[in-house]
Design an enzyme around this catalytic site. Structure first.
Site, PDB file in Angstrom:
ATOM      1  N   ALA A   1      28.336  69.186  32.670  1.00  0.00           N
ATOM      2  CA  ALA A   1      27.935  69.911  31.453  1.00  0.00           C
ATOM      3  C   ALA A   1      27.349  71.266  31.837  1.00  0.00           C
ATOM      4  CB  ALA A   1      26.928  69.087  30.651  1.00  0.00           C
ATOM      5  N   GLY A   2      28.100  72.009  32.654  1.00  0.00           N
ATOM      6  CA  GLY A   2      27.699  73.367  33.017  1.00  0.00           C
ATOM      7  C   GLY A   2      28.373  74.359  32.085  1.00  0.00           C
TER       8      GLY A   2
ATOM      9  N   SER B   1      34.724  69.966  35.528  1.00  0.00           N
ATOM     10  CA  SER B   1      34.103  71.302  35.648  1.00  0.00           C
ATOM     11  C   SER B   1      32.771  71.118  36.360  1.00  0.00           C
ATOM     12  CB  SER B   1      33.919  71.917  34.262  1.00  0.00           C
ATOM     13  OG  SER B   1      33.358  70.982  33.355  1.00  0.00           O
TER      14      SER B   1
ATOM     15  N   ARG C   1      32.543  75.713  41.373  1.00  0.00           N
ATOM     16  CA  ARG C   1      33.680  76.378  42.008  1.00  0.00           C
ATOM     17  C   ARG C   1      33.413  76.594  43.492  1.00  0.00           C
ATOM     18  NH1 ARG C   1      37.406  78.155  38.664  1.00  0.00           N
ATOM     19  NH2 ARG C   1      38.083  79.937  39.929  1.00  0.00           N
TER      20      ARG C   1
ATOM     21  N   HIS D   1      17.273  98.288  11.187  1.00  0.00           N
ATOM     22  CA  HIS D   1      17.075  97.140  10.309  1.00  0.00           C
ATOM     23  C   HIS D   1      18.205  97.077   9.286  1.00  0.00           C
ATOM     24  CE1 HIS D   1      15.033  94.156   7.881  1.00  0.00           C
ATOM     25  NE2 HIS D   1      15.325  94.885   6.810  1.00  0.00           N
TER      26      HIS D   1
HETATM   27  P1  FAD Z   1      38.592  86.283  41.216  1.00  0.00           P
HETATM   28  O1  FAD Z   1      38.519  86.696  39.805  1.00  0.00           O
HETATM   29  O2  FAD Z   1      38.734  84.836  41.516  1.00  0.00           O
HETATM   30  O3  FAD Z   1      39.839  87.067  41.829  1.00  0.00           O
HETATM   31  C1  FAD Z   1      40.279  86.862  43.136  1.00  0.00           C
HETATM   32  C2  FAD Z   1      41.705  87.365  43.239  1.00  0.00           C
HETATM   33  O4  FAD Z   1      42.078  87.391  44.617  1.00  0.00           O
HETATM   34  C3  FAD Z   1      42.737  86.484  42.536  1.00  0.00           C
HETATM   35  O5  FAD Z   1      43.614  87.264  41.780  1.00  0.00           O
HETATM   36  C4  FAD Z   1      43.480  85.809  43.691  1.00  0.00           C
HETATM   37  O6  FAD Z   1      44.845  85.545  43.387  1.00  0.00           O
HETATM   38  C5  FAD Z   1      43.387  86.895  44.742  1.00  0.00           C
HETATM   39  N1  FAD Z   1      43.537  86.412  46.107  1.00  0.00           N
HETATM   40  C6  FAD Z   1      42.887  85.396  46.719  1.00  0.00           C
HETATM   41  N2  FAD Z   1      43.268  85.320  48.023  1.00  0.00           N
HETATM   42  C7  FAD Z   1      44.167  86.308  48.207  1.00  0.00           C
HETATM   43  C8  FAD Z   1      44.902  86.749  49.325  1.00  0.00           C
HETATM   44  N3  FAD Z   1      44.780  86.173  50.536  1.00  0.00           N
HETATM   45  N4  FAD Z   1      45.759  87.780  49.158  1.00  0.00           N
HETATM   46  C9  FAD Z   1      45.884  88.396  47.964  1.00  0.00           C
HETATM   47  N5  FAD Z   1      45.203  88.020  46.874  1.00  0.00           N
HETATM   48  C10 FAD Z   1      44.357  86.992  46.999  1.00  0.00           C
HETATM   49  N6  FAD Z   1      32.186  85.172  34.447  1.00  0.00           N
HETATM   50  C11 FAD Z   1      31.548  85.990  33.587  1.00  0.00           C
HETATM   51  O7  FAD Z   1      30.834  86.898  34.024  1.00  0.00           O
HETATM   52  N7  FAD Z   1      31.682  85.848  32.224  1.00  0.00           N
HETATM   53  C12 FAD Z   1      32.451  84.877  31.695  1.00  0.00           C
HETATM   54  O8  FAD Z   1      32.558  84.779  30.476  1.00  0.00           O
HETATM   55  C13 FAD Z   1      33.127  84.002  32.568  1.00  0.00           C
HETATM   56  N8  FAD Z   1      33.910  83.033  32.070  1.00  0.00           N
HETATM   57  C14 FAD Z   1      34.556  82.196  32.931  1.00  0.00           C
HETATM   58  C15 FAD Z   1      35.311  81.165  32.397  1.00  0.00           C
HETATM   59  C16 FAD Z   1      35.954  80.277  33.227  1.00  0.00           C
HETATM   60  C17 FAD Z   1      36.776  79.168  32.629  1.00  0.00           C
HETATM   61  C18 FAD Z   1      35.852  80.438  34.646  1.00  0.00           C
HETATM   62  C19 FAD Z   1      36.569  79.503  35.584  1.00  0.00           C
HETATM   63  C20 FAD Z   1      35.108  81.456  35.188  1.00  0.00           C
HETATM   64  C21 FAD Z   1      34.439  82.345  34.330  1.00  0.00           C
HETATM   65  N9  FAD Z   1      33.640  83.371  34.826  1.00  0.00           N
HETATM   66  C22 FAD Z   1      32.977  84.194  33.972  1.00  0.00           C
HETATM   67  C23 FAD Z   1      33.503  83.606  36.278  1.00  0.00           C
HETATM   68  C24 FAD Z   1      34.422  84.761  36.716  1.00  0.00           C
HETATM   69  O9  FAD Z   1      35.749  84.449  36.365  1.00  0.00           O
HETATM   70  C25 FAD Z   1      34.310  85.003  38.206  1.00  0.00           C
HETATM   71  O10 FAD Z   1      32.950  85.175  38.561  1.00  0.00           O
HETATM   72  C26 FAD Z   1      35.081  86.241  38.599  1.00  0.00           C
HETATM   73  O11 FAD Z   1      36.444  86.115  38.278  1.00  0.00           O
HETATM   74  C27 FAD Z   1      34.939  86.513  40.104  1.00  0.00           C
HETATM   75  O12 FAD Z   1      35.642  87.676  40.405  1.00  0.00           O
HETATM   76  P2  FAD Z   1      36.242  87.922  41.863  1.00  0.00           P
HETATM   77  O13 FAD Z   1      36.872  89.263  41.808  1.00  0.00           O
HETATM   78  O14 FAD Z   1      35.221  87.663  42.884  1.00  0.00           O
HETATM   79  O15 FAD Z   1      37.364  86.791  42.081  1.00  0.00           O
HETATM   80  P1  NAI Z   2      28.488  74.962  36.778  1.00  0.00           P
HETATM   81  O1  NAI Z   2      27.842  75.057  38.100  1.00  0.00           O
HETATM   82  O2  NAI Z   2      28.097  75.873  35.706  1.00  0.00           O
HETATM   83  O3  NAI Z   2      28.321  73.484  36.202  1.00  0.00           O
HETATM   84  C1  NAI Z   2      28.749  72.376  36.909  1.00  0.00           C
HETATM   85  C2  NAI Z   2      27.971  71.168  36.405  1.00  0.00           C
HETATM   86  O4  NAI Z   2      28.579  70.007  36.934  1.00  0.00           O
HETATM   87  C3  NAI Z   2      26.517  71.163  36.864  1.00  0.00           C
HETATM   88  O5  NAI Z   2      25.679  70.954  35.755  1.00  0.00           O
HETATM   89  C4  NAI Z   2      26.451  70.037  37.869  1.00  0.00           C
HETATM   90  O6  NAI Z   2      25.209  69.382  37.906  1.00  0.00           O
HETATM   91  C5  NAI Z   2      27.543  69.118  37.347  1.00  0.00           C
HETATM   92  N1  NAI Z   2      28.109  68.239  38.353  1.00  0.00           N
HETATM   93  C6  NAI Z   2      28.390  68.513  39.641  1.00  0.00           C
HETATM   94  N2  NAI Z   2      28.942  67.425  40.235  1.00  0.00           N
HETATM   95  C7  NAI Z   2      29.005  66.461  39.297  1.00  0.00           C
HETATM   96  C8  NAI Z   2      29.480  65.111  39.297  1.00  0.00           C
HETATM   97  N3  NAI Z   2      29.998  64.559  40.392  1.00  0.00           N
HETATM   98  N4  NAI Z   2      29.392  64.409  38.161  1.00  0.00           N
HETATM   99  C9  NAI Z   2      28.884  64.963  37.035  1.00  0.00           C
HETATM  100  N5  NAI Z   2      28.406  66.214  36.975  1.00  0.00           N
HETATM  101  C10 NAI Z   2      28.479  66.960  38.098  1.00  0.00           C
HETATM  102  O7  NAI Z   2      30.061  75.045  37.105  1.00  0.00           O
HETATM  103  P2  NAI Z   2      31.309  75.194  36.130  1.00  0.00           P
HETATM  104  O8  NAI Z   2      30.944  74.844  34.744  1.00  0.00           O
HETATM  105  O9  NAI Z   2      32.412  74.475  36.801  1.00  0.00           O
HETATM  106  O10 NAI Z   2      31.591  76.729  36.191  1.00  0.00           O
HETATM  107  C11 NAI Z   2      31.769  77.363  37.448  1.00  0.00           C
HETATM  108  C12 NAI Z   2      31.183  78.711  37.445  1.00  0.00           C
HETATM  109  O11 NAI Z   2      32.042  79.613  36.749  1.00  0.00           O
HETATM  110  C13 NAI Z   2      29.849  78.843  36.710  1.00  0.00           C
HETATM  111  O12 NAI Z   2      28.768  78.435  37.501  1.00  0.00           O
HETATM  112  C14 NAI Z   2      29.808  80.300  36.457  1.00  0.00           C
HETATM  113  O13 NAI Z   2      29.408  80.956  37.634  1.00  0.00           O
HETATM  114  C15 NAI Z   2      31.262  80.621  36.163  1.00  0.00           C
HETATM  115  N6  NAI Z   2      31.466  80.622  34.702  1.00  0.00           N
HETATM  116  C16 NAI Z   2      30.798  81.550  33.966  1.00  0.00           C
HETATM  117  C17 NAI Z   2      30.943  81.591  32.598  1.00  0.00           C
HETATM  118  C18 NAI Z   2      30.159  82.575  31.816  1.00  0.00           C
HETATM  119  O14 NAI Z   2      29.601  83.482  32.423  1.00  0.00           O
HETATM  120  N7  NAI Z   2      30.080  82.458  30.502  1.00  0.00           N
HETATM  121  C19 NAI Z   2      31.845  80.671  31.897  1.00  0.00           C
HETATM  122  C20 NAI Z   2      32.459  79.705  32.777  1.00  0.00           C
HETATM  123  C21 NAI Z   2      32.284  79.721  34.132  1.00  0.00           C
END
Ligand code: FAD
Ligand code: NAI
Length: 480
Positions: free
Chosen positions: A196-197, A284, A287, A459
């Protein structure tokens, strides 16, 4: 695409997520010759820069959150505004197609920005080769026979991947990571979510609004422990009221797949055996940093115990000229954190002074109500023994929130007891994702709660709740 003769750059960026593409653009703006290598492929096999964020993260999740919230509002709340809708239905394929269009627009936007800024883009996996002639070398598979790029600087921005539950691989059909969870073709009747993250709450909310019965199973005994406790309590109350079932303190024992669906066996917080049956399961649970295929060993890139690339405060690795940013290094896994590091690194490479303040990186969870915070929580301040004062203000007392019919939640301002410097701002409520920027700005400028309180806020706006919370630090809120 560049020809193989044209392969010498000032900077090579590996990865075009928010970290990589922002770094490439900033370095090019500073007059450097930049290559950006990214492997992501769209459904036709073509380039899809933008990384996790654009393709299977921030952008598509926010598109579905917005669409599903529109549906929820139309179904449950429009009646309060005197709008009668006699029949309402979801066209899920259209909703998903719209999300894909939004993603594609962002992919194309990045390719346009690369062109505009003269960043040379290479599509394919990049891999370190052994250094030669004092330069780092990166080969790009699929970019032409023997294509090796060289540069004195390489920025690694290879991001992260979803962490699977041990022994349960993602098949993206029934056992879903964020990738599959953003593309479910028919609304599942029973949806299980492990963790529930942030992902669990956002994507669990999407499918609940669209009609699924959603159960979240969370290992920790506390709900959203990274958030301020008061804010987390209020959010938990609202989410459970909406129908999300959230079980805390559980321990997963097994997940079995059968003709009827999936069966998750777990121990509840009282150590009693329980089971959850569901049609789809989102896992979830965090990561993992992604360095697969990078061949960092060729240059001696060091990883820490959890697999993150080791960097100093300026994102320098232990190897001269190699930098790493974003999800693949320590710190919050957030797109805007990756972007900040990208800009700082590009500026450092160009001889300027790049700096990232991890203390003023905001967190936002885009549920309804939204949750947002920056700085320290009340429990962190208590634990550190720092003397502080707190001011809170509920949206129920804010005129704009009342006009919108969206009054759940509050804003909380924490300030140092002696200096009044703002130490943290925490909010749950309508559009707090937007309100938090004011708090970030205040903290970045080392503002006091009185500074926020003395600024005239328009406001009626939701932002008045932030001002009132700042006023409440001195015990002089005006509207409560
Ligand atoms: P990434 O976005 O993961 O990009 C890495 C890139 O490198 C990818 O395109 C990959 O294909 C490429 N790559 C990897 N290895 C190689 C290689 N060897 N050669 C060439 N290319 C390669 N964060 C927020 O701030 N706000 C949000 O609302 C939010 N929502 C999210 C929702 C979900 C469902 C998830 C999973 C994550 C969310 N995040 C959010 C987190 C956010 O997506 C990441 O923190 C962010 O994308 C990280 O950016 P990055 O550039 O480090 O890596
Ligand atoms: P998260 O770290 O937010 O939540 C994972 C949750 O899973 C935690 O509460 C943890 O205690 C629980 N957990 C871990 N192992 C478990 C198990 N075996 N059984 C049950 N619960 C367990 O990670 P999440 O939701 O996967 O997202 C990954 C990351 O992506 C976030 O931490 C955030 O950095 C980024 N993200 C950011 C968003 C935003 O900025 N709005 C939206 C979505 C993702």
């Amino acid at each position: 695409m560049a020809s193989s003769a044209d392969n010498r750059f000032d900077v090579i960026v590996i990865g075009a997520g928010p970290g990589g593409y922002t770094g490439a653009i900033r370095a090019a703006q500073l007059g450097l010759r930049v290559a950006c290598v990214d492997a992501w492929r769209n459904e036709k096999g073509g380039p899809a820069p933008g990384g996790t964020c654009t393709n299977i993260g921030c952008i598509p999740s926010k598109a579905l959150l917005h669409s599903s919230e529109n549906f929820e509002n139309a179904r449950r709340h429009f009646g309060d505004h005197g709008i009668r809708i006699d029949s309402i239905a979801i066209d899920l394929q259209k909703m998903l197609a719209r999300k894909s269009t939004v993603v594609r627009q962002n992919n194309e936007g990045i390719l346009y920005l690369f062109k505009k800024n003269r960043v040379t883009f290479f599509h394919g996996p990049g891999r370190f080769e052994t250094d030669a002639a004092g330069l780092h070398r990166v080969s790009v598979a699929g970019a032409g026979e023997g294509m090796v790029l060289t540069a004195p600087h390489v920025v690694v921005a290879t991001g992260s991947v979803a962490r699977p539950l041990p022994g349960l691989a993602f098949d993206e059909k029934r056992v879903l990571s964020n990738d599959g969870a953003l593309s479910i073709a028919a609304v599942p009747q029973r949806l299980g979510v492990i963790g529930a993250g942030v992902v669990g709450l956002e994507l669990g909310s999407v499918w609940r609004r669209l009609g699924s019965e959603v159960t979240l199973l969370e290992a920790l005994p506390a709900f959203l422990p990274a958030a301020d406790e008061q804010i987390a309590r209020e959010a938990h109350k609202q989410f459970t009221r909406q129908g999300l079932k959230i079980e805390l303190g559980i321990a997963i024992e097994s997940v079995d797949s059968g003709a009827e669906g999936l069966r998750v066996r777990y121990q509840d917080s009282a150590k009693k055996a329980q089971q959850l049956e569901c049609d789809k399961l989102i896992v979830s649970i965090g990561r993992l940093p992604n360095t697969e295929g990078l061949n960092g060993e060729a240059v001696g890139l060091k990883l820490d115990q959890r697999g993150f690339i080791e960097v100093d405060a300026a994102c320098r690795t232990s190897i001269e000229g190699i930098w790493a940013i974003g999800d693949v290094v320590r710190g919050p896994m957030l797109a805007h954190k990756a972007e900040e590091e990208a800009v700082a690194v590009a500026e450092s490479i160009a001889g300027q002074h790049g700096h990232v303040d991890l203390e003023t990186i905001a967190w936002v969870i885009y549920t309804a109500p939204e949750i947002a915070w920056v700085g320290q929580t009340e429990q962190q301040l208590k634990a550190s023994g720092r003397a502080y004062r707190a001011g809170t203000f509920p949206f129920a007392a804010n005129g704009r929130a009342r006009a919108m019919g969206d009054t759940a939640g509050l804003v909380k301002c924490l300030a140092d007891a002696q200096t009044d410097r703002v130490l943290g701002v925490h909010a749950v409520g309508p559009l707090v994702s937007e309100l938090i920027a004011e708090a970030v700005l205040a903290m970045a400028f080392r503002a006091s709660s009185e500074d926020i309180a003395r600024v005239c806020h328009a406001h009626p706006t939701l932002s008045e709740a932030t001002r009132e919370a700042a006023l409440a630090v001195e015990g002089r809120a005006l509207n409560i």
